[in-house]
Design an enzyme around this catalytic site. Structure first.
Site, PDB file in Angstrom:
ATOM      1  N   SER A 139     -37.641 -13.873  -4.453  1.00 51.17           N
ATOM      2  CA  SER A 139     -38.581 -14.604  -5.307  1.00 51.17           C
ATOM      3  C   SER A 139     -37.849 -15.082  -6.550  1.00 51.17           C
ATOM      4  O   SER A 139     -37.287 -14.282  -7.304  1.00 51.17           O
ATOM      5  CB  SER A 139     -39.754 -13.704  -5.709  1.00 51.17           C
ATOM      6  N   ARG A 188     -41.257  -6.141 -13.883  1.00 54.78           N
ATOM      7  CA  ARG A 188     -39.867  -6.591 -13.758  1.00 54.78           C
ATOM      8  C   ARG A 188     -39.039  -6.269 -15.003  1.00 54.78           C
ATOM      9  O   ARG A 188     -38.173  -7.040 -15.424  1.00 54.78           O
ATOM     10  CB  ARG A 188     -39.802  -8.096 -13.446  1.00 54.78           C
ATOM     11  N   GLU A 208     -36.944 -14.833 -12.384  1.00 54.44           N
ATOM     12  CA  GLU A 208     -36.464 -13.491 -12.067  1.00 54.44           C
ATOM     13  C   GLU A 208     -34.948 -13.518 -11.946  1.00 54.44           C
ATOM     14  O   GLU A 208     -34.266 -12.548 -12.262  1.00 54.44           O
ATOM     15  CB  GLU A 208     -37.073 -12.984 -10.747  1.00 54.44           C
TER      16      GLU A 208
END
Length: 329
Positions: free
Chosen positions: A252, A202, A322
């Site tokens: 998510s 990420r 995130e």
């Protein structure tokens, strides 16, 4: 920046980008998948590299902060909004995510492609940063190119996917990227190879070098279109069965902690269905915080932070978001 200074800057941007490409006090709930958030001082659409370069230069000269927005699928904007300018390379009035044909064919008369366009060249897919990942995956499928099926159901933009090294079902950007064209802070355009992108979980070099992704080249391989379609259908079925797609969310909410699964940690902490205001930890998938019933951005943030605290207390694991928080909370 005073209201008068803001109006002057807006007029300067309109002269560069066109009257309809500059919006003042635009509600960000219209542009983010959480469907909440207050207004940005300015929101501008740029469809060409030169326009992007000029818009950034104007904002830098004015000392006005700016934020590059993809499709808003990983972003929570404060209820007070954002004091600055939002720049997006997405197509205004974007087509549905499944309608990729027009995007793939979008090109100017001189042959140059807008920053939201997708095209193919042999075993390569060339996608502007403002294109949806599903448009890139759709172009690959129609041309019998395998490797991007995992991206078909990711709702974000190519640019956002590059920043985050987006991935799903065993695939991620670093597996398929050949080259990325990045507009650097000094206005130059620089090509970065896959290795130079410093892709990680990420993350990528775009989080640290101050540049803005303009275009990506994906290197793929020939594959039976029927097999690609089957992969895409399988991934779509898994999403529908396991994820709360019927509610606004940012996918998510947390990164996967090393050695754990965020959803299980949250569920084990007894937080399925945990609610503050209109925001809730999904009963269907505890890794998702959803806008269940007219949530404010403050509601969503409160749920996220409560989950982080309770999981830390129970399991000693710090869940890292995130989701990006933007604006004054």
């Amino acid at each position: 920046m005073t209201m008068n200074e803001l109006q002057i800057l807006a007029q300067q941007l309109k002269e560069v980008l066109g009257e309809e490409s500059v919006l003042c006090r635009e509600p960000m709930r219209r542009h983010c998948s959480f469907q909440c958030g207050g207004p940005a001082d300015l929101l501008v659409y740029v469809s060409e590299l030169d326009a992007l370069r000029k818009a950034i230069a104007l904002l830098q000269a004015a000392g006005e902060p700016f934020y590059i927005l993809g499709r808003g699928t990983n972003l929570l904007v404060a209820d007070k909004g954002y004091r600055g300018c939002i720049i997006t390379m997405t197509r205004r009035g974007s087509l549905p995510l499944t309608d990729t044909t027009a995007l793939a064919e979008a090109a100017d008369e001189d042959g140059s492609a807008p920053l939201y366009a997708v095209r193919t060249d042999g075993c390569r897919v060339i996608a502007g940063a403002g294109a949806s990942l599903s448009a890139a995956a759709g172009a690959a499928y129609r041309n019998g190119l395998g490797g991007l099926a995992f991206a078909a159901g990711i709702p974000g933009s190519v640019g956002g996917g590059l920043v985050m090294n987006a991935g799903a079902y065993g695939g991620e950007m670093k597996q398929v990227v050949e080259q990325v064209q990045i507009l650097m802070p000094d206005g130059t355009l620089k090509a970065f190879s896959k290795d130079e992108m410093e892709f990680g979980y990420r993350t990528s070099i775009l989080k640290t070098n101050g540049g803005v992704a303009a275009c990506a080249v994906f290197s793929l391989q020939k594959e039976d279109p029927a097999e690609i379609a089957a992969q895409m259908a399988d991934f779509a079925n898994r999403r529908r069965s396991r994820q709360p797609l019927e509610y606004p969310s940012a996918g998510s909410t947390f990164k996967r902690p090393e050695g754990y699964f965020a959803g299980k940690l949250i569920s084990d902490a007894g937080l399925r269905g945990f609610t503050i205001g209109g925001a809730q930890v999904s009963d269907k998938h505890a890794g998702f915080v959803i806008n269940k019933n007219g949530a404010s951005a403050a509601d969503v943030r409160a749920v996220i932070e409560a989950v982080q605290q309770k999981v830390m207390e129970r399991a000693g694991v710090r869940l890292e978001r995130e989701v990006i928080f933007l604006g004054d909370f």
